[in-house]
Every structure is written in C-alpha cells, then in structure tokens.
Motif scaffolding. Structure first.
Motif, PDB file in Angstrom:
ATOM      1  N   LYS A 107      -7.249  13.919  -6.386  1.00 29.39           N
ATOM      2  CA  LYS A 107      -8.363  13.488  -5.536  1.00 29.39           C
ATOM      3  C   LYS A 107      -8.334  14.178  -4.176  1.00 29.39           C
ATOM      4  O   LYS A 107      -9.381  14.566  -3.633  1.00 29.39           O
ATOM      5  CB  LYS A 107      -8.322  11.971  -5.379  1.00 29.39           C
ATOM      6  N   LEU A 108      -7.126  14.335  -3.632  1.00 29.58           N
ATOM      7  CA  LEU A 108      -7.005  15.001  -2.328  1.00 29.58           C
ATOM      8  C   LEU A 108      -7.362  16.477  -2.427  1.00 29.58           C
ATOM      9  O   LEU A 108      -7.948  17.040  -1.496  1.00 29.58           O
ATOM     10  CB  LEU A 108      -5.580  14.851  -1.794  1.00 29.58           C
ATOM     11  N   THR A 109      -7.016  17.099  -3.522  1.00 31.26           N
ATOM     12  CA  THR A 109      -7.337  18.521  -3.686  1.00 31.26           C
ATOM     13  C   THR A 109      -8.846  18.725  -3.656  1.00 31.26           C
ATOM     14  O   THR A 109      -9.360  19.648  -3.003  1.00 31.26           O
ATOM     15  CB  THR A 109      -6.758  19.050  -5.005  1.00 31.26           C
ATOM     16  N   LEU A 169      -7.230   5.619  -1.617  1.00 26.36           N
ATOM     17  CA  LEU A 169      -5.858   6.112  -1.726  1.00 26.36           C
ATOM     18  C   LEU A 169      -4.902   5.275  -0.879  1.00 26.36           C
ATOM     19  O   LEU A 169      -3.754   5.040  -1.274  1.00 26.36           O
ATOM     20  CB  LEU A 169      -5.792   7.584  -1.301  1.00 26.36           C
ATOM     21  N   VAL A 170      -5.362   4.824   0.273  1.00 21.81           N
ATOM     22  CA  VAL A 170      -4.534   3.927   1.096  1.00 21.81           C
ATOM     23  C   VAL A 170      -4.201   2.671   0.299  1.00 21.81           C
ATOM     24  O   VAL A 170      -3.053   2.205   0.295  1.00 21.81           O
ATOM     25  CB  VAL A 170      -5.273   3.562   2.406  1.00 21.81           C
ATOM     26  N   ALA A 171      -5.187   2.131  -0.401  1.00 24.50           N
ATOM     27  CA  ALA A 171      -4.968   0.936  -1.213  1.00 24.50           C
ATOM     28  C   ALA A 171      -4.016   1.237  -2.372  1.00 24.50           C
ATOM     29  O   ALA A 171      -3.157   0.412  -2.716  1.00 24.50           O
ATOM     30  CB  ALA A 171      -6.300   0.412  -1.748  1.00 24.50           C
ATOM     31  N   ALA A 172      -4.152   2.417  -2.979  1.00 23.30           N
ATOM     32  CA  ALA A 172      -3.298   2.778  -4.119  1.00 23.30           C
ATOM     33  C   ALA A 172      -1.836   2.906  -3.722  1.00 23.30           C
ATOM     34  O   ALA A 172      -0.938   2.650  -4.531  1.00 23.30           O
ATOM     35  CB  ALA A 172      -3.786   4.093  -4.732  1.00 23.30           C
ATOM     36  N   HIS A 173      -1.590   3.286  -2.461  1.00 25.24           N
ATOM     37  CA  HIS A 173      -0.219   3.475  -1.990  1.00 25.24           C
ATOM     38  C   HIS A 173       0.287   2.296  -1.160  1.00 25.24           C
ATOM     39  O   HIS A 173       1.343   2.397  -0.538  1.00 25.24           O
ATOM     40  CB  HIS A 173      -0.128   4.761  -1.163  1.00 25.24           C
ATOM     41  N   ALA A 174      -0.458   1.197  -1.174  1.00 20.06           N
ATOM     42  CA  ALA A 174      -0.068   0.038  -0.359  1.00 20.06           C
ATOM     43  C   ALA A 174       1.097  -0.732  -0.963  1.00 20.06           C
ATOM     44  O   ALA A 174       1.843  -1.397  -0.248  1.00 20.06           O
ATOM     45  CB  ALA A 174      -1.264  -0.888  -0.172  1.00 20.06           C
ATOM     46  N   ASP A 195      -2.370   9.558   7.422  1.00 26.36           N
ATOM     47  CA  ASP A 195      -2.720  10.689   8.287  1.00 26.36           C
ATOM     48  C   ASP A 195      -4.003  11.370   7.813  1.00 26.36           C
ATOM     49  O   ASP A 195      -4.826  11.819   8.635  1.00 26.36           O
ATOM     50  CB  ASP A 195      -1.576  11.703   8.316  1.00 26.36           C
ATOM     51  N   PHE A 196      -4.192  11.467   6.492  1.00 25.48           N
ATOM     52  CA  PHE A 196      -5.433  12.046   5.974  1.00 25.48           C
ATOM     53  C   PHE A 196      -6.629  11.175   6.355  1.00 25.48           C
ATOM     54  O   PHE A 196      -7.711  11.689   6.671  1.00 25.48           O
ATOM     55  CB  PHE A 196      -5.369  12.181   4.446  1.00 25.48           C
ATOM     56  N   GLN A 197      -6.424   9.865   6.321  1.00 22.80           N
ATOM     57  CA  GLN A 197      -7.511   8.971   6.712  1.00 22.80           C
ATOM     58  C   GLN A 197      -7.893   9.202   8.175  1.00 22.80           C
ATOM     59  O   GLN A 197      -9.082   9.233   8.524  1.00 22.80           O
ATOM     60  CB  GLN A 197      -7.100   7.518   6.486  1.00 22.80           C
TER      61      GLN A 197
END
Length: 224
Positions: free
Chosen positions: A83-85, A116-121, A143-145
C-alpha cells in the motif's frame, strides 16, 4: 573298644567349600545391589526435576509465541509495504512534477495511512527483538501520516508558500521511509533467527540517503 575315627575328609572338604561360597555369594549380591543403587541414583540425578521441566515448557511456549508473532508482523508489514509503495509512487510524482495533487487524491493518501496506523496499533508483548521491529514499523507509519498531512496542509495553504511547505513534507516522507527501512532490516533479521529465512519488506521506491536496503538474499533463504 573300637578306635574313634574323625569325619571323612570329603565331608570336611564339602563344609569348607560351603563356607567359602557363602562369603562369595554375599559379595556378589552386594555388588549387584550396589550397581542397581548406583544406576537408580544416576537416573534420578540425570532426570530433570519438576521445576526444570516446568521452566523448559515455559521457554518452549514463549519461543512458539514469538514465532507466531513474527509471522503475523511479517504479514502486516508486507501488506503495508504494498500500500505504501502505491501511495509513495503517486506522492513522489506529485512532488517531482511540481503540480500539486488534487484534493481527492490527497484524501485517499490520508485514508491509506490512517488505515495503516490502525493495522499497526496492536502491541502484544514479545521478545525484545520482535518488539523493536514492531515499534519501528509503528513509528515509521506515524511518520508517513505526518508527511501526508504536511503535504495536505501545504497544498491548502497560500500559493506563495506551497513550494517551501511541500519541500518540508517531502523531507518528512524521506525520513519516514528511512525509519521504515530500519524496521524492515530488523524484521528480516528476526525471521532469519526464527528459522523462516529472509523476508524483505523494504519499500520499492527511492528511500533517501542512509536508508537500509535489501541484502540480496533470496526470500526464505536461511543463510547469512
């Protein structure tokens, strides 16, 4: 009167033989008993006690728990990488092209990083090495956010300040990508240590100076 005679010699010899056999038998029996006792003691000494077995069971359970966490974290990181790519390809094109992205595109980027923040929470407790990788990914996503939000603020701001603010957002994006590369390197190492082999979730876009990159080993390779 008849002369007294002693017991025949063969009788006396038999008694002597019996007397000799009794101590010999006792000696042999003693040796056998001692050997059995020694074997039993050796078995008891060499056999782990209940406490040792319990500790070994706990260690084995912890090792399996960490392996499960590594697998789960790798799956989340790989999905996030994809997703980030896609996001960064669009972000970098907008920055390089000099034409700001439209509001809908920016809103889409913001939703991606929010997800993604939620996925890594999730933050289960694991070994130090696994916790470091998990925390590094969480920090990089945060940081990306920030980078995307900075870009959104730059585009929405005064036109004469856009170039400078977008340049700041781009620097934040590069810093985030560098942080992600550190997390990816740590994840690669803990996968190798766990016996899963190399797992590469490095970003496929330009990451900036100082970023870690893939080591060239094939996915799943357990060496080096």
């Amino acid at each position: 009167m008849s002369r007294k005679t002693g017991r025949p010699s063969y009788v006396r010899q038999a008694e002597l033989d019996r007397k000799r056999r009794v101590p010999l038998a006792a000696t042999i029996a003693g040796i056998v008993v001692a050997a059995l006792a020694a074997g039993l003691v050796g078995f008891l000494v060499g056999r782990p006690d209940a406490t040792t077995r319990a500790i070994d069971d706990i260690k084995a359970a912890e090792a399996q728990r960490d392996r499960d966490q590594i697998t789960s974290l790798t799956d989340v990181a790989r999905s996030s990488q994809e997703k980030l790519t896609t996001l960064l390809t669009g972000f970098d094109a907008a920055v390089a092209g000099g034409k700001p992205a439209d509001a809908a595109t920016i809103a889409g980027w913001q939703q991606v990083v929010k997800d993604l923040v939620a996925a890594h929470a999730d933050s289960p407790s694991g070994t130090t090495a696994t916790n470091v990788a998990r925390g590094a990914f969480r920090g990089a996503i945060g940081d990306f956010q920030v980078a995307v939000d900075l870009y959104a603020a730059a585009v929405a701001g005064p036109a004469d300040r856009q170039p400078a603010l977008i340049e700041i957002a781009d620097r934040a994006r590069t810093a985030a990508a560098t942080s992600w590369s550190v997390a990816a390197a740590q994840l690669d190492q803990i996968n190798v240590d766990a016996g899963f082999g190399h797992q590469h979730v490095y970003l496929e876009t330009e990451q900036g100076s100082g970023a870690f990159t893939a080591d060239g080993e094939e996915e799943g390779h357990t060496g080096g």
